[in-house]
Write an enzyme that holds these catalytic residues in place. Structure first.
Site, mmCIF file in Angstrom:
data_model
loop_
_atom_site.group_PDB
_atom_site.id
_atom_site.type_symbol
_atom_site.label_atom_id
_atom_site.label_comp_id
_atom_site.label_asym_id
_atom_site.label_seq_id
_atom_site.Cartn_x
_atom_site.Cartn_y
_atom_site.Cartn_z
ATOM 1 N N ASP A 1 -3.702 7.172 -3.637
ATOM 2 C CA ASP A 1 -5.105 7.599 -3.799
ATOM 3 C C ASP A 1 -5.578 8.649 -2.644
ATOM 4 O O ASP A 1 -4.961 8.754 -1.677
ATOM 5 C CB ASP A 1 -6.004 6.429 -3.997
ATOM 6 C CG ASP A 1 -5.949 5.598 -2.882
ATOM 7 O OD1 ASP A 1 -4.866 5.359 -2.343
ATOM 8 O OD2 ASP A 1 -6.992 5.093 -2.286
ATOM 9 N N ASP B 1 0.793 -1.325 0.016
ATOM 10 C CA ASP B 1 0.039 -0.139 0.022
ATOM 11 C C ASP B 1 0.903 1.134 0.143
ATOM 12 O O ASP B 1 2.004 1.114 0.209
ATOM 13 C CB ASP B 1 -0.986 -0.125 1.115
ATOM 14 C CG ASP B 1 -2.067 0.867 1.027
ATOM 15 O OD1 ASP B 1 -2.237 1.489 -0.055
ATOM 16 O OD2 ASP B 1 -3.210 0.819 1.776
HETATM 17 N N1 GUN Z 1 -6.481 0.633 3.257
HETATM 18 C C1 GUN Z 1 -7.706 0.665 3.556
HETATM 19 N N2 GUN Z 1 -8.449 1.613 2.566
HETATM 20 C C2 GUN Z 1 -7.669 2.041 1.947
HETATM 21 C C3 GUN Z 1 -7.823 3.071 0.970
HETATM 22 O O1 GUN Z 1 -8.875 3.478 0.450
HETATM 23 N N3 GUN Z 1 -6.809 3.397 0.096
HETATM 24 C C4 GUN Z 1 -5.480 2.903 0.255
HETATM 25 N N4 GUN Z 1 -4.628 3.406 -0.669
HETATM 26 N N5 GUN Z 1 -5.229 1.932 1.077
HETATM 27 C C5 GUN Z 1 -6.427 1.579 1.943
#
Ligand code: GUN
Length: 670
Positions: free
Chosen positions: A137, A102
């Site tokens: 995002d 992420d």
């Molecule tokens: N982890 C939990 N929700 C989100 C999200 O909306 N975007 C991102 N990048 N990571 C997340």
């Protein structure tokens, strides 16, 4: 897993294929050069600073094929960053499977102030050798105003091109935002879908799940699912509670991630397939996992904090993994909706979400569902099921065309109806040939001509399910099936044949008509099935079957249908009540409006030989494709090439590039 990962073939990197499906629920393979990931699957969240369970063990002991960690956390901690840049993320974590990272968006949502650039964080993920990276995002929360959420959606879309450039060959997640606004979810899916992302996570849902606002979660999935390209996996960002897996999988989710296993363990909470329980509330363990083996709640309570947390995290991981395995097996078995129904009874919010879904079942989900089922469908009055397979057959039956408004309803018995009321139906046809005979079933009214179609013919349950339909449901079904209904007569299986004929006579008069032969009656049934299952007009079905003759089985069921010139054109299937075309039958229906797939020139020689049609070789689809039902195949110049069974919808056929699209039954030869 004692073996290593399975890298994909060259050229397949980034592709996704469906290997089995039930409606929108799908088993798939996501191809990456590190490992071919089997979906639906769960990616455990690994905090690179606190490893409750070692990634190596996740692979070897628990069989997790992928995990997710946070690139922003690695980027921020200098020692981790240096090691990741020097050795790569797989070495850093000591994990051979697929690694998703992420981007820091979630940290920004929780703590604010993430000081990393849009391209910088994607570049970093690429440099450390991540398999699937995530762009930065903008998180849309449920309490934002519509304007704020719209800004988040547009800002995220506007960052896509630069993020994809930075990612290069690395697969990239393109999250769908939009908060709780259906139109913004759609806008986000349309906007993100235009860019070349490999996976689309549905983001911004953690705050909803934390407050068990599950109906809104369902609304969000419904708002965006049809706008996300079908050939890209969908990831439910931060969805790690097992009781949500079945409903999400049924709606087309492919990937999940769970920090819940570790977070809940820290609070002495245990995940169960039916919800969460507190360790302190237990006298005995109501489920066994290998983590709990040899323990009692009391013995676990008395462990040191770290050891207890680790043990509970392992238990939670096992439960999470097994619930997803259950979902995958349910897709194979055609029982995913049964699992949705079962899980819906474990939690009030989940029940509300499920009922909302039943009431708002998308037409395209129904259209993607094979209406035919092998084997029985279990039901009872306190566990009503609305599997879309039933709706799917209902949809086909909506094409039921009738010249007369006269209906005769027979109630009170399960199948096989041909044995129980076949004689009565024949007598009715002799005297009142224009009357429509319908059977009352717990799933709704069924034209007698479809009496052997499963699931209707194979309902299992207590006898009470046959107690009769509510008049409202019946009226609704009748109107849907027949349009204008002028006369309705109700007869019952409990009466003898003479009594039933007298009841009809009282309503319709003596009746007149010529003696109808069994062959004519059977022809009418096949005619109806050709209309329903091959989706052709009545006059085409009539023409195909005009003067046809039948080969019967020992039990007097039609085995093969021969056209007036003696050619074998189709066979009713005993197994599920469907129809199998022969090559000659398919040839005669070519150009009749039946669903037809056009394959490109490269594929023509293979299709002629009867080889399956692969995605990527289809140039057009005429009509709709219904997974599980027949379709024809032709070349770009319109030459008939053969026929098969669709494994995909027309929308999927237009975008997938990997996997089997049509299981070919016969090709015309070279
Ligand atoms: N982890 C939990 N929700 C989100 C999200 O909306 N975007 C991102 N990048 N990571 C997340």
């Amino acid at each position: 897993m004692t073996h290593g990962p399975t890298p994909c073939r060259e050229g397949d990197h980034g592709k996704f294929e469906i290997t089995e499906r039930d409606g929108w629920a799908r088993l798939g393979k996501l191809h990456s050069s590190t490992h071919i990931l089997n979906t639906p699957c769960l990616l455990p969240v690994i905090n690179p600073n606190i490893r409750t369970v070692e990634p190596r063990e996740m692979w070897e002991k628990y069989g997790f094929e992928a995990l997710i960690t946070n690139s922003y956390v690695i980027w921020k901690h200098e020692p981790l960053k240096e090691q990741a840049l020097a050795d790569g993320v797989h070495k850093l974590l000591d994990y051979p499977g697929l690694i998703m990272t992420d981007s820091g968006t979630f940290q920004n949502y929780i703590y604010g102030d993430v000081e990393v650039g849009v391209e910088e964080i994607v570049n970093f993920q690429r440099e450390i050798g991540v398999d699937i990276a995530t762009m930065l995002d903008v998180f849309g929360t449920p309490d934002m105003t519509k304007e704020e959420v719209e800004d988040a959606v547009n800002e995220t879309i506007s960052r896509s091109a630069a993020s994809l450039d930075a990612a290069g060959e690395t697969m990239l997640n393109g999250p769908i935002q939009g908060g709780i606004f259906a139109d913004l979810r759609k806008q986000s899916a349309d906007g993100m879908g235009e860019h070349g992302f490999s996976v689309h996570p549905i983001g911004g849902i953690v705050p909803l799940m934390e407050r068990q606002r599950y109906r809104e979660l369902v609304e969000i999935i419904l708002a965006c699912r049809e706008h996300i390209p079908w050939n890209r996996p969908i990831h439910m960002f931060g969805c790690g509670h097992p009781h949500l897996f079945p409903i999400c999988v049924a709606l087309g989710a492919d990937l999940f991630d769970s920090a819940a296993y570790a977070l809940f363990a820290r609070d002495d909470r245990m995940l169960m397939p039916w919800g969460t329980v507190k360790l302190a509330d237990l006298k005995e363990f109501p489920i066994s996992t290998s983590a709990l083996s040899g323990h009692t709640p009391a013995s676990v309570m008395s462990m040191a904090d770290d050891a207890r947390c680790e043990l509970l995290a392992r238990h939670n991981l096992e439960i999470t993994a097994s619930e997803l395995a259950r979902c995958r097996q349910a897709i194979r078995d055609g029982t995913i909706w049964k699992l949705v129904e079962e899980r819906s009874h474990t939690n009030a919010s989940l029940r509300e979400a499920t009922e909302y879904l039943y009431a708002n079942m998308p037409e395209s989900l129904v259209a993607a569902t094979n209406p035919l089922r092998d084997g029985g469908v279990r039901m009872s009055q306190d566990l009503p099921t609305s599997p879309p397979s039933v709706a799917a057959l209902g949809r086909l039956l909506n094409s039921y065309q009738t010249d007369s408004g006269r209906a005769i309803l027979i109630s009170g018995t399960s199948g096989p109806w041909r044995d129980r009321i076949g004689g009565l139906v024949h007598s009715i046809a002799n005297r009142w040939p224009d009357a429509n005979v319908l059977v009352e079933t717990p799933l709704g009214l069924l034209p007698y001509t479809m009496e052997d179609v499963s699931p209707w013919a194979h309902l299992m349950g207590p006898t009470s399910i046959w107690d009769g339909m509510a008049p409202d449901d019946r009226d609704f079904d009748l109107a849907a099936l027949m349009g204008d209904v002028t006369d309705v007569v109700e007869i019952s299986f409990a009466n003898n044949k003479e009594t039933n004929l007298e009841i009809i006579e009282a309503a319709f008069g003596d009746g007149s008509g010529e003696e109808v032969s069994k062959t004519d009656l059977d022809r009418k049934m096949i005619e109806d099935k050709v209309c329903y299952f091959l989706d052709v007009e009545r006059d085409i079905s009539k023409k195909l079957l005009d003067g046809s003759s039948f080969v019967y089985s020992k039990t007097k069921r039609v085995r093969n249908v021969h056209a007036s010139d003696g050619e074998h054109i189709l066979s009713p299937r005993m197994r599920d009540g469907g129809l199998s075309l022969t090559l000659e039958g398919a040839r005669r229906l070519h150009g009749s409006g039946i669903s037809t797939v056009v394959v490109n020139d490269d594929s023509v020689p293979f299709t002629r030989k009867g080889r399956n049609v692969m995605h990527g070789f289809i140039t057009d689809v005429k009509g709709e494709l219904n997974p599980g039902l027949p379709c024809l195949l032709e070349s770009e110049d319109g030459t008939f090439l053969g026929h098969g069974v669709a494994l995909c919808t027309a929308s999927e056929a237009r975008c997938f590039t990997k996997g089997i699209a049509i299981k070919v039954r016969d090709g015309i030869g070279e």
